[in-house]
Design an enzyme around this catalytic site. Structure first.
Site, mmCIF file in Angstrom:
data_model
loop_
_atom_site.group_PDB
_atom_site.id
_atom_site.type_symbol
_atom_site.label_atom_id
_atom_site.label_comp_id
_atom_site.label_asym_id
_atom_site.label_seq_id
_atom_site.Cartn_x
_atom_site.Cartn_y
_atom_site.Cartn_z
ATOM 1 N N GLY A 251 0.811 -1.214 0.000
ATOM 2 C CA GLY A 251 0.000 0.000 0.000
ATOM 3 C C GLY A 251 0.844 1.262 0.000
ATOM 4 O O GLY A 251 0.509 2.254 -0.652
ATOM 5 N N ASP A 252 1.954 1.229 0.729
ATOM 6 C CA ASP A 252 2.870 2.369 0.756
ATOM 7 C C ASP A 252 3.471 2.609 -0.626
ATOM 8 O O ASP A 252 3.653 3.751 -1.055
ATOM 9 C CB ASP A 252 4.001 2.119 1.754
ATOM 10 C CG ASP A 252 3.489 1.623 3.092
ATOM 11 O OD1 ASP A 252 2.393 2.039 3.502
ATOM 12 O OD2 ASP A 252 4.191 0.805 3.722
#
Length: 306
Positions: A251-252
């Site tokens: 997600g980062d």
């Protein structure tokens, strides 16, 4: 310049073993120590994309020194605030035959008022045209208003911000019009205390974040791809085929690809494309994805308007 903020970074001790048997002695097949934290992951992907960023956050103690040593291998620009207590260690256990990941995360240091003030003063260099990415959990004695205080300060200085956190800390920043918010579909459901059963429902509730002030909502859906919701339209990035090796940082990586591309192009659709490629490439990698893997996955992703 893009600034990433990791309030509670960590040394991630990643262990891979055949099976995890609780209450017994387990022996690893491989282990690796990585500099962890959501904002750190964003900066590392930025480096792969050849986009400048400066990593900010709190580090302290012997583990903080080890964290900075590990991070130095990635040649990132940093401006950390030193604190008296130790940087935390997180343990990630990947049981291969069981196809399970187990995480044990440390709480992290307590931040004194003096250390907090020093960090806020460190933001004075942020200015017009910059983007600040705030990502991850807070240290145990920092309240949900910490991210809000950061957003107010950097907005007065002419910068935009992206926030990747959950709960009230996210909701409180929406009236300040974050450039992007990035809940996954489970976090989005929790924000509104609902169950989301399909893409249309996800879009409906993502748009509620826009109604509360966000400019874009980027919703990750794991193996179902990702959605980008704007005021008038919604777009989907498919999930490419591949073996998920490590979901930590995916997600980062998506945030990094989106933010870096948006800063250069102001094109949300292309930003979604690059972001989705970065996220999937990391999921298919032992660690944060490298540029070659991102480029490979990019070709397998298409963007469709819903």
């Amino acid at each position: 310049m893009i600034y990433t903020i990791t309030v509670n970074p960590s040394i991630d001790y990643v262990l891979q073993l055949k099976d995890l048997n609780t209450g017994q002695v387990n022996r690893t097949q491989t282990d690796v120590k990585l500099p962890g934290g959501k904002g750190i992951n964003v900066s590392r992907i930025m480096k792969e994309l050849d986009i400048d960023s400066t990593a900010l956050g709190f580090v302290g103690g012997a583990t903080g020194s080890m964290f900075e040593e590990l991070l130095s291998q990635h040649q990132l620009k940093t401006a950390f605030t030193r604190v008296s207590e130790d940087t935390r260690i997180n343990v990630k256990i990947n049981a291969v035959d069981q196809n399970e990941e187990t995480e044990i995360n440390g709480a992290g240091p307590e931040i004194t008022q003096t250390e907090r003030d020093s960090f806020m003063n460190n933001l004075d260099s942020v200015g017009d045209g910059d983007i600040v990415v705030m990502a991850g959990s807070l240290c145990k004695n920092l309240d949900a208003g910490f991210y809000l205080d950061i957003a107010k300060k950097i907005q007065k200085q002419g910068a935009e911000f992206i926030i990747d956190t959950t709960g009230q800390a996210l909701l409180d920043t929406l009236p300040l019009h974050p450039l992007v918010v990035k809940p996954n579909h489970h976090e989005l459901a929790d924000l509104f205390n609902v169950t989301l059963n399909n893409e249309q429902e996800i879009i409906t509730y993502a748009r509620k974040l826009l109604e509360k002030g966000a400019k874009h909502a980027l919703v990750s859906m794991a193996g179902d791809g990702a959605l980008l919701v704007t005021k008038d339209k919604a777009y989907k990035a498919n999930a490419p085929k591949g073996t998920v090796i490590n979901s930590v940082g995916a997600g980062d990586s998506m945030i990094a690809g989106f933010a870096g591309t948006f800063m250069e192009t102001k094109d949300p659709i292309e930003s979604l494309h690059v972001g989705a490629a970065c996220g999937s490439a990391t999921a298919f990698s032992q660690d944060i994805a490298v540029k070659a893997k991102i480029d490979e996955v990019y070709k397998e992703i298409s963007i469709t308007e819903i």
